[in-house]
Design a protein around this motif. Structure first.
Motif, PDB file in Angstrom:
ATOM      1  N   GLY A  67       6.182   5.076  -9.011  1.00 27.21           N
ATOM      2  CA  GLY A  67       5.428   5.826 -10.006  1.00 27.21           C
ATOM      3  C   GLY A  67       5.054   5.012 -11.226  1.00 27.21           C
ATOM      4  O   GLY A  67       4.749   5.562 -12.295  1.00 27.21           O
ATOM      5  N   MET A  68       5.050   3.693 -11.090  1.00 24.12           N
ATOM      6  CA  MET A  68       4.726   2.822 -12.217  1.00 24.12           C
ATOM      7  C   MET A  68       3.264   2.383 -12.166  1.00 24.12           C
ATOM      8  O   MET A  68       2.700   2.200 -11.098  1.00 24.12           O
ATOM      9  CB  MET A  68       5.646   1.598 -12.225  1.00 24.12           C
ATOM     10  CG  MET A  68       7.107   1.935 -12.473  1.00 24.12           C
ATOM     11  SD  MET A  68       8.157   0.459 -12.651  1.00 24.12           S
ATOM     12  CE  MET A  68       8.347  -0.031 -10.938  1.00 24.12           C
ATOM     13  N   GLU A  69       2.683   2.182 -13.337  1.00 23.04           N
ATOM     14  CA  GLU A  69       1.303   1.702 -13.450  1.00 23.04           C
ATOM     15  C   GLU A  69       1.296   0.177 -13.513  1.00 23.04           C
ATOM     16  O   GLU A  69       2.166  -0.430 -14.153  1.00 23.04           O
ATOM     17  CB  GLU A  69       0.666   2.266 -14.728  1.00 23.04           C
ATOM     18  CG  GLU A  69      -0.754   1.776 -14.970  1.00 23.04           C
ATOM     19  CD  GLU A  69      -1.310   2.224 -16.315  1.00 23.04           C
ATOM     20  OE1 GLU A  69      -2.402   1.723 -16.680  1.00 23.04           O
ATOM     21  OE2 GLU A  69      -0.659   3.034 -16.993  1.00 23.04           O
ATOM     22  N   THR A  70       0.323  -0.452 -12.864  1.00 25.76           N
ATOM     23  CA  THR A  70       0.197  -1.915 -12.914  1.00 25.76           C
ATOM     24  C   THR A  70      -1.151  -2.299 -13.498  1.00 25.76           C
ATOM     25  O   THR A  70      -2.195  -1.834 -13.048  1.00 25.76           O
ATOM     26  CB  THR A  70       0.313  -2.541 -11.503  1.00 25.76           C
ATOM     27  OG1 THR A  70       1.502  -2.079 -10.866  1.00 25.76           O
ATOM     28  CG2 THR A  70       0.364  -4.052 -11.602  1.00 25.76           C
ATOM     29  N   ILE A  71      -1.114  -3.138 -14.526  1.00 29.68           N
ATOM     30  CA  ILE A  71      -2.331  -3.708 -15.099  1.00 29.68           C
ATOM     31  C   ILE A  71      -2.409  -5.154 -14.619  1.00 29.68           C
ATOM     32  O   ILE A  71      -1.535  -5.961 -14.928  1.00 29.68           O
ATOM     33  CB  ILE A  71      -2.313  -3.660 -16.637  1.00 29.68           C
ATOM     34  CG1 ILE A  71      -2.111  -2.225 -17.135  1.00 29.68           C
ATOM     35  CG2 ILE A  71      -3.613  -4.244 -17.206  1.00 29.68           C
ATOM     36  CD1 ILE A  71      -1.909  -2.122 -18.639  1.00 29.68           C
TER      37      ILE A  71
END
Length: 305
Positions: A67-71
């Motif tokens: 559930g983590m966002e990656t940039i």
């Protein structure tokens, strides 16, 4: 100017916390296993290489599971751009940095900036020379270099004349693969020439053309990555010669070339696994857990047989 501004901001943050190096709220480790609001900043040396595309995909897929966002930012093999990119990621409030350095020395300054802000750093495939890196997730490049030299000796014999195509100068992978290769080659082979081709296929072709002219009796080639190896094959083909070429990485193009009987072998890594392991390490660090400083991903020699 951007870099100077960021350093001043970091300095002011330190002052406002009473010089305690207390990280800002968004950078503090998470507890209780809740990682849903986490932002991962991923800086990749280049996305013009299938190996690093797979590495990026491994990071993004594993982060999504948690559930983590990656940039994701592509440094385009430019160390100055990468430093500015990582500065930008920190200003965007990422909780953890995953960095695949273009240059292990050049990236050290921004790693230290991240340290001052309390943002944990994990490196992938290549290390940083300075700064506190929580973990390096990589294959054993030294071992891989030895594997390549041992295989060359096996197929062309002791004291064979070998050309070495080196990776980006300053990258830890270049140093380590070369170190392992020479541990064996300096004893059992004759390295008649070595030259950098920056991990690039086109440069690999051009450099190999020049090396063939200067060394027409070369018996084998070791390239520090598959892209250079595939370029070298084209140069060898144009010369009408039949010279075995060994690459390093195990990207899809290389595996296809091996099946077609063109590339002789590659020391295969698992870039998607490196990405997955890096995210898992980041999750542990953000939850206050201890992780190993060096997290290995297995290697294997791939040939047509």
């Amino acid at each position: 100017m951007k870099k100077l501004t960021f350093i001043l901001v970091a300095f002011l943050l330190i002052l406002t916390t009473g010089c305690s190096l207390e990280p800002p709220g968004w950078a503090k480790p998470k507890t209780g296993g809740d990682l849903k609001d986490i932002k991962i900043g991923l800086s990749v040396s280049t996305l013009n290489n299938p190996f690093f595309v797979s590495l990026k995909d491994g990071v993004v897929a594993e982060a999504k599971k948690h559930g983590m966002e990656t940039i994701v930012i592509d440094a385009q093999n430019d160390s100055a751009k990468q430093s500015n990119d990582v500065d930008d990621l920190m200003q965007k409030g990422v909780n953890v940095l995953l960095i695949n350095p273009t240059d292990s020395a050049a990236i050290s300054t921004v790693v230290q900036s991240a340290n001052s802000l309390g943002i944990p750093v994990i490196t992938l495939d290549r290390s940083a020379d300075k700064g506190d890196v929580k973990a390096l997730v990589a294959s054993d490049n030294v071992k891989g270099g030895r594997m390549a030299a041992e295989f060359i000796e096996k197929i062309v014999g002791k004291d064979a004349k070998v050309v070495e195509l080196e990776g980006v100068a300053g990258a830890s992978a270049t140093r380590e693969r070369g170190k392992g290769f020479h541990e064996v080659a300096d004893q059992n082979l004759k390295v008649v020439a070595k030259q950098t081709a920056d991990f690039d296929r086109t440069k690999g072709l051009n450099v190999m053309e020049n090396l063939l002219q200067a060394n027409p009796d070369v018996q084998a080639v070791f390239a520090h990555n598959d892209e250079m190896a595939l370029g070298a094959i084209e140069a060898i083909k144009s010369s009408g010669k039949d010279i075995p070429v060994i690459g390093f990485d195990g990207n899809d193009d290389a595996l296809k070339s091996i099946k077609e009987g063109k590339l002789t072998a590659t020391v295969a890594q698992q870039p998607d696994l490196i990405g997955q392991l890096a995210v898992q390490a980041a999750s542990d660090v953000l939850q206050g857990k201890t992780v190993e400083k060096s997290i290995p991903a297995p290697l294997k020699l791939v040939t047509k047989e």
